[in-house]
Design a protein around this motif. Structure first.
Motif, PDB file in Angstrom:
ATOM      1  N   PRO A 198       0.758  -1.227   0.010  1.00  0.00           N
ATOM      2  CA  PRO A 198       0.134   0.134   0.051  1.00  0.00           C
ATOM      3  C   PRO A 198       0.811   1.038  -0.094  1.00  0.00           C
ATOM      4  O   PRO A 198       2.180   1.312   0.424  1.00  0.00           O
ATOM      5  N   ALA A 199       0.291   2.232  -0.686  1.00  0.00           N
ATOM      6  CA  ALA A 199       1.137   3.610  -0.599  1.00  0.00           C
ATOM      7  C   ALA A 199       0.112   4.801  -0.168  1.00  0.00           C
ATOM      8  O   ALA A 199      -0.982   4.719  -0.563  1.00  0.00           O
ATOM      9  N   GLN A 200       1.073   5.636   0.494  1.00  0.00           N
ATOM     10  CA  GLN A 200       0.278   6.862   0.881  1.00  0.00           C
ATOM     11  C   GLN A 200       0.949   8.065   0.641  1.00  0.00           C
ATOM     12  O   GLN A 200       2.308   8.136   0.702  1.00  0.00           O
ATOM     13  N   ILE A 201       0.288   9.281   0.235  1.00  0.00           N
ATOM     14  CA  ILE A 201       0.912  10.665   0.024  1.00  0.00           C
ATOM     15  C   ILE A 201       0.877  11.528   1.248  1.00  0.00           C
ATOM     16  O   ILE A 201      -0.133  11.632   1.858  1.00  0.00           O
ATOM     17  N   TYR A 202       2.063  11.854   1.682  1.00  0.00           N
ATOM     18  CA  TYR A 202       2.218  12.713   2.831  1.00  0.00           C
ATOM     19  C   TYR A 202       1.616  14.117   2.169  1.00  0.00           C
ATOM     20  O   TYR A 202       1.792  14.630   1.101  1.00  0.00           O
ATOM     21  N   HIS A 203       0.911  14.786   3.285  1.00  0.00           N
ATOM     22  CA  HIS A 203       0.337  15.971   2.982  1.00  0.00           C
ATOM     23  C   HIS A 203      -0.149  16.391   1.523  1.00  0.00           C
ATOM     24  O   HIS A 203       0.600  17.279   0.932  1.00  0.00           O
ATOM     25  N   LEU A 204      -0.798  15.984   1.182  1.00  0.00           N
ATOM     26  CA  LEU A 204      -1.417  16.078  -0.304  1.00  0.00           C
ATOM     27  C   LEU A 204      -1.656  17.755  -0.303  1.00  0.00           C
ATOM     28  O   LEU A 204      -2.348  18.139   0.387  1.00  0.00           O
ATOM     29  N   LYS A 205      -1.247  18.173  -1.572  1.00  0.00           N
ATOM     30  CA  LYS A 205      -1.204  19.576  -2.016  1.00  0.00           C
ATOM     31  C   LYS A 205      -1.035  19.712  -3.379  1.00  0.00           C
ATOM     32  O   LYS A 205      -0.133  19.137  -3.856  1.00  0.00           O
ATOM     33  N   ALA A 206      -1.593  20.694  -4.033  1.00  0.00           N
ATOM     34  CA  ALA A 206      -1.127  21.449  -5.380  1.00  0.00           C
ATOM     35  C   ALA A 206      -0.284  22.782  -4.802  1.00  0.00           C
ATOM     36  O   ALA A 206      -0.892  23.716  -4.363  1.00  0.00           O
ATOM     37  N   ALA A 207       0.851  22.867  -5.163  1.00  0.00           N
ATOM     38  CA  ALA A 207       1.794  23.914  -4.507  1.00  0.00           C
ATOM     39  C   ALA A 207       2.265  25.035  -5.728  1.00  0.00           C
ATOM     40  O   ALA A 207       2.551  24.585  -7.006  1.00  0.00           O
ATOM     41  N   GLY A 208       1.810  26.228  -5.453  1.00  0.00           N
ATOM     42  CA  GLY A 208       2.040  27.097  -6.578  1.00  0.00           C
ATOM     43  C   GLY A 208       0.768  27.305  -7.435  1.00  0.00           C
ATOM     44  O   GLY A 208       0.006  26.434  -7.803  1.00  0.00           O
ATOM     45  N   GLU A 209       0.381  28.690  -7.549  1.00  0.00           N
ATOM     46  CA  GLU A 209      -0.994  28.973  -8.103  1.00  0.00           C
ATOM     47  C   GLU A 209      -1.150  28.422  -9.526  1.00  0.00           C
ATOM     48  O   GLU A 209      -2.330  27.956  -9.886  1.00  0.00           O
ATOM     49  N   ALA A 210      -0.190  28.522 -10.458  1.00  0.00           N
ATOM     50  CA  ALA A 210      -0.155  27.689 -11.632  1.00  0.00           C
ATOM     51  C   ALA A 210      -0.364  26.272 -11.627  1.00  0.00           C
ATOM     52  O   ALA A 210      -0.614  25.634 -12.564  1.00  0.00           O
ATOM     53  N   ASN A 211      -0.125  25.817 -10.391  1.00  0.00           N
ATOM     54  CA  ASN A 211      -0.388  24.139 -10.374  1.00  0.00           C
ATOM     55  C   ASN A 211      -1.621  23.755  -9.566  1.00  0.00           C
ATOM     56  O   ASN A 211      -2.106  22.662  -9.669  1.00  0.00           O
ATOM     57  N   ILE A 223      -6.231  13.609  -8.156  1.00  0.00           N
ATOM     58  CA  ILE A 223      -7.153  12.806  -7.172  1.00  0.00           C
ATOM     59  C   ILE A 223      -7.946  11.717  -8.443  1.00  0.00           C
ATOM     60  O   ILE A 223      -8.051  10.788  -7.818  1.00  0.00           O
ATOM     61  N   ALA A 224      -8.078  12.110  -9.420  1.00  0.00           N
ATOM     62  CA  ALA A 224      -8.759  11.230 -10.545  1.00  0.00           C
ATOM     63  C   ALA A 224      -7.660   9.831 -10.753  1.00  0.00           C
ATOM     64  O   ALA A 224      -7.889   8.784 -10.761  1.00  0.00           O
ATOM     65  N   LYS A 225      -6.278  10.198 -10.751  1.00  0.00           N
ATOM     66  CA  LYS A 225      -5.240   9.190 -10.795  1.00  0.00           C
ATOM     67  C   LYS A 225      -5.465   8.293  -9.542  1.00  0.00           C
ATOM     68  O   LYS A 225      -5.477   7.109  -9.843  1.00  0.00           O
TER      69      LYS A 225
END
Length: 579
Positions: free
Chosen positions: A268-281, A289-291
């Motif tokens: 199993p795998a987990q993403i630490y502190h999920l976020k999109a960083a930087g306004e362009a991103n 999320i879809a992936k």
């Protein structure tokens, strides 16, 4: 009488403690040490709450339901209050702060009963040189390094006394440094085998899996194949958890790497502190999320955690290219003294790239980079100022100021980057597979802790979820929030009898007022406790009573399912030492 999940006069054996599930006729005073009466019980399942009682004996929950006929040595009226399993902090940096103050006040006062540590770097295994480096890097909090393995560290921490339970991943960065130092190269076959052996040893000591933090040197130098090999070494009992290689310009590609590691290692795998960083991103979050949801539909066990703020906290290393940091801090600082290298770094700090994670550019300007922690006492007066403000004071560019501060401070310098979208924070809170973390130490407004400014998430992350986002904005129901704070992380990590209010489970319990729970810490004044948590129990002992810490330190090592019974060199010390 209503007893959830109980059999009538049944004896169920949970190693090492036999748990008696009481019948409705068993009402002797000796049956319970504590009964929490008339609370609104949120059992961690996500189901609707019900009014009832929780009976505790020694360190376990004996009964949940209607205990009107029962008596206990102590009874607490919880009418109008929520009674829930203790909260699990999925990413804690309490590894050093608990050595300074084992009471874990900022988290206990939010209902956190278990701190999960080890994001990329863990407190073992250590070589003699790593021990020296750990001492040299210490700033406000000072301590002796009296352990070598990760298991020894956890045992040492609990032997000193902690109010919370503790657990840890084995850091992929740590095993890399153990064998390769800070070099930017691929490990040899023999080195990789030794790294895998270190992971297996830590798993036997109770590590929860292997953790990476891939934007930072030297973790940045690790290739995907290396990470797959380490994740395989954590199987079959552990998980792979990662601060992705990018949360910004290469966010989608970094998510693909995590999914590849999960597929090929079969963990199993987990993403630490999920976020999109930087306004362009920011718009990329939907695609990530879809992936993840497609992978989950495929059968992969993919989850994530998050903190409830739109600002990140790390260091100025995240503003400079990884190549300049090869060899560790001393080599990095020495390079920054070279005019030619400074010129190159200055250009790269100011140039968009997909080659490394540049949080300085992701923030958008030096005005959005807040300086919060220094090692050098001569620089403490700059705490709370922006990088832009300090650059103006010094008459230099922000880039040169950042390089100067790293040299002068003897550290990477702690900073806050304002990076994320509040809309995305709300969107992530709605995701049923996302748990929560502080990504911070557990502190108190006293002593060494007051010498730096933490991110307010250290004092407010969990209360902010339950107050602002659940009660005030109604983004998710309270029952769902409790599930995501308790049984979801416990199930993800396959923890033994944690994360739920069920007979036979360890008595980690939080009693809070949903109408009053509130965070108060701000970026200007971060050392402020949250309010609204009334009582907290850890392994059946009360550590918070009427909102005040009792001084009790009943915390234990919570070991993963691959544990062989503690550290390899330190024997378990029974009761308080582990399970």
């Amino acid at each position: 009488m209503r007893f959830r999940g109980m059999m009538n006069v049944a004896l169920v054996i949970f190693h090492p403690i036999p748990i008696l599930l009481l019948s409705a006729t068993m009402t002797t005073a000796s049956a319970f040490d504590i009964i929490l009466r008339h609370g609104n019980i949120y059992d961690g399942s996500g189901g609707p709450p019900f009014v009832g009682d929780v009976g505790i004996s020694n360190d376990v929950v004996l009964a949940v339901g209607d205990l009107r006929g029962a008596r206990a040595r102590a009874e607490i009226d919880c009418a109008g209050l929520a009674v829930a399993p203790g909260f699990i902090n999925m990413l804690s940096w309490a590894n050093e702060s608990l050595l300074e103050d084992g009471r874990s006040q900022s988290d206990i006062r939010q209902g956190v009963t278990l701190e999960i540590m080890g994001e990329g770097e863990s407190m073992g295994p250590l070589t003699p040189q790593m021990k020296k480096d750990l001492v040299a890097q210490q700033a406000d909090v000072r301590y002796d390094v009296k352990w070598t393995t990760l298991g020894e560290y956890l045992d040492y921490l609990v032997k000193r006394g902690v109010s919370c339970n503790v657990a840890s991943f084995i850091g992929a960065t740590t095993v890399r440094i153990h064998e390769l130092g800070y070099a930017d190269r691929v490990p040899t076959e023999a080195e990789l085998k030794r790294m895998q052996d270190l992971v297996r040893q830590a798993m036997g000591e109770g590590a929860l899996g292997v953790a990476s933090s891939l934007i930072y040197a030297p973790a940045f130098y690790a290739k995907t194949d290396e990470l797959i090999a380490l994740a395989k070494a954590a199987a079959p009992h552990g998980i792979y958890i990662s601060h992705l290689r990018s949360e910004g310009n290469s966010f989608l590609e970094a998510a693909d790497e995590l999914l590849q590691i999960a597929r090929e290692s079969r963990v199993p795998a987990q993403i630490y502190h999920l976020k999109a960083a930087g306004e362009a991103n920011w718009p990329k979050l939907d695609a990530v999320i879809a992936k993840i949801e497609a992978a989950r539909a495929e059968g992969l066990r993919i989850t994530a955690d998050m903190y409830t703020y739109s600002a990140a906290a790390t260091g100025l290393d995240a503003a400079m290219p990884p190549w300049v940091q090869e060899g560790g801090y001393a080599a990095w600082a020495q390079r920054l003294r070279d005019p030619a290298i400074r010129h190159r770094v200055r250009i790269e700090m100011s140039t968009q790239t997909n080659g490394w994670e540049n949080l300085y550019l992701a923030a958008g300007s030096a005005e959005k980079v807040l300086l919060v922690g220094f090692k050098n006492p001569k620089l403490k007066s700059l705490t709370g100022k922006t990088l832009a403000a300090v650059a103006r004071l010094r008459g230099k560019s922000p880039e040169d100021t950042a390089m100067d501060l790293v040299i002068e401070d003897g550290s990477r310098v702690s900073v806050v980057y304002f990076l994320m979208s509040e809309e995305n924070v709300r969107k992530q809170i709605k995701l049923p597979w996302v748990s929560f973390d502080s990504d911070a130490p557990s502190l108190a407004p006293r002593g060494a802790f007051l010498k730096s400014n933490p991110h307010p998430r250290a004092y407010g992350n969990f209360a902010r979820l339950l107050g602002r986002y659940v009660r005030d904005e109604k983004i998710i129901p309270l029952a769902e929030a409790v599930r995501r704070l308790t049984s979801l992380p416990a199930e993800t990590l396959r923890l033994d009898r944690r994360g739920a209010l069920k007979p036979g489970y360890f008595a980690d319990v939080v009693v809070f007022d949903p109408a009053r729970i509130q965070d108060h810490a701000t970026f200007d004044k971060p050392h402020q406790y949250s309010t609204g948590v009334v009582h907290v129990f850890v392994n059946g002992r009360q550590v918070l009573k009427n909102g005040e810490h009792t001084g009790a330190k009943p915390g234990r090592v919570v070991r993963g399912p691959g544990s062989k019974g503690g550290s390899t060199r330190a024997s378990r010390a029974g009761g308080e030492m582990g399970e």
